[in-house]
Design a protein around this motif. Structure first.
Motif, PDB file in Angstrom:
ATOM      1  N   ASN A 198       0.971  -0.767  -0.260  1.00  0.00           N
ATOM      2  CA  ASN A 198       0.155   0.334  -0.333  1.00  0.00           C
ATOM      3  C   ASN A 198       1.256   1.277   0.049  1.00  0.00           C
ATOM      4  O   ASN A 198       1.443   1.604   1.147  1.00  0.00           O
ATOM      5  CB  ASN A 198      -0.703   0.264   1.305  1.00  0.00           C
ATOM      6  N   SER A 244       0.511   4.630  -0.723  1.00  0.00           N
ATOM      7  CA  SER A 244       0.352   5.568   0.238  1.00  0.00           C
ATOM      8  C   SER A 244       0.279   5.236   1.674  1.00  0.00           C
ATOM      9  O   SER A 244       1.265   6.717   2.753  1.00  0.00           O
ATOM     10  CB  SER A 244      -1.710   5.440   0.662  1.00  0.00           C
ATOM     11  N   ILE A 245       0.565   4.184   2.201  1.00  0.00           N
ATOM     12  CA  ILE A 245       0.629   4.231   4.070  1.00  0.00           C
ATOM     13  C   ILE A 245       1.796   4.430   4.132  1.00  0.00           C
ATOM     14  O   ILE A 245       2.239   4.697   5.139  1.00  0.00           O
ATOM     15  CB  ILE A 245      -0.229   2.667   4.000  1.00  0.00           C
ATOM     16  N   LEU A 276       4.144   5.880   1.973  1.00  0.00           N
ATOM     17  CA  LEU A 276       5.010   7.287   2.077  1.00  0.00           C
ATOM     18  C   LEU A 276       3.692   8.434   3.170  1.00  0.00           C
ATOM     19  O   LEU A 276       5.126   8.661   4.115  1.00  0.00           O
ATOM     20  CB  LEU A 276       3.609   8.124   1.099  1.00  0.00           C
ATOM     21  N   TRP A 277       3.393   8.170   3.367  1.00  0.00           N
ATOM     22  CA  TRP A 277       2.813   8.851   4.710  1.00  0.00           C
ATOM     23  C   TRP A 277       3.507   8.503   6.141  1.00  0.00           C
ATOM     24  O   TRP A 277       3.637   9.191   6.740  1.00  0.00           O
ATOM     25  CB  TRP A 277       1.224   8.282   5.427  1.00  0.00           C
TER      26      TRP A 277
END
Ligand code: CU
Length: 284
Positions: free
Chosen positions: A95, A97-98, A100-101
């Motif tokens: 994932n 997005s997770i 990166l965050w």
């Protein structure tokens, strides 16, 4: 399997709960808990430590809230309700997005804390020992020469030498109010640690080392002094109560000390930045 129910937006719910808990928790830390944090406000450096402790704790609230809110939410909402189908959910992989965050958030937090800590430390030394050549001097240093006081650790007490008052050596520490003090912390024998709790000062006392720590006193106050380094069988006995007094009272006190210790002063070794154990050993 029952009829398919539309899943609520779990992510949004968790974020909203996290926001609510973080805002309330941070406000409580800053306005309720913060003002009472140690070591109190007896000196400029101590106040600075209270500020830093408050900032660090306030920053940790959203982090802890993220973990606790998610855990609580998962325990309640994602709980397996049919005992005969106990299986793990599928692992989440890739994932972006997770990932990166996670990387951005943790990097920003760690770098900010490193920067904040360094700036605060360099501003005035924060009451810590800086060795013989301090690089972090308090703002007051630029206008007034500091009062120099040597703190001498020895088994098992601290004594204090005032070079600008004839090198008199006293058994208790008194400091004038609203004064920048340059403490030269050293030892006669083993490693001690000079800890003036309410003043926010803690500095290692090593034989042969002139460890400088700054403290800017405020109003009159009593403070606790302890040795914070296990230094032998009577280590626990190394405590005393120091005092910050107004300037007139200090002048009287130091005059009395000079008279009282005049006979002893004659047999003291001359003032020195550092001392060593034998053969220059002295009585405590
Ligand atoms: Cu000690």
């Amino acid at each position: 399997m029952g009829p398919k129910v539309k899943e609520p937006n779990h992510f949004l719910r968790i974020v909203l709960w996290w926001l609510v808990v973080s805002v309330i928790g941070t406000a409580l830390v800053v306005f309720v808990l913060g003002p009472g944090l140690p070591p109190g406000n007896a000196s400029v450096e101590a106040s600075g430590q209270v500020t830093d402790n408050t900032v660090l704790m306030a920053l940790s609230v959203p982090v802890a809230a993220a973990v606790l809110v998610y855990l609580t939410y998962a325990l309640i909402v994602f709980r397996e309700r049919e005992p005969d189908v106990i299986v793990d959910g599928p692992p989440i992989r890739g994932n972006a997005s997770i990932q990166l965050w996670w990387l951005v958030t943790t990097t920003v937090i760690v770098l900010f804390l490193a920067g904040y800590g360094s700036i605060r430390l360099l501003a005035d030394g924060s009451g810590g020992g800086q060795g013989p050549n301090p690089i972090a001097t308090p703002a007051a240093f630029k206008t007034d020469p500091p009062l120099e006081v040597q703190v001498i650790g020895q088994q098992w007490q601290f004594t204090y030498r005032y070079p600008s008052y004839g090198g008199v050596e006293t058994q208790h520490l008194e400091l004038p109010a609203n004064t920048l003090v340059k403490l030269h912390v050293t030892s006669l024998d083993v490693i001690h640690s000079f800890w003036a709790y309410q003043l926010g000062v803690k500095a290692d006392a090593n034989p042969g080392v002139d460890n400088v720590a700054y403290v800017t006193t405020k109003g009159p106050v009593q403070f606790n002094i302890r040795c914070a380094e296990l230094c032998g069988v009577w280590h626990g006995y190394m405590f005393d109560t120091g005092r910050v007094v107004n300037k007139a009272e200090f002048a009287t006190w130091i005059r009395t000390q000079r008279v009282k210790f005049a006979p002893v002063s004659k047999s003291l070794p001359p003032s020195s930045k550092t001392y060593f154990p034998d053969p220059q050993r002295r009585g405590g």
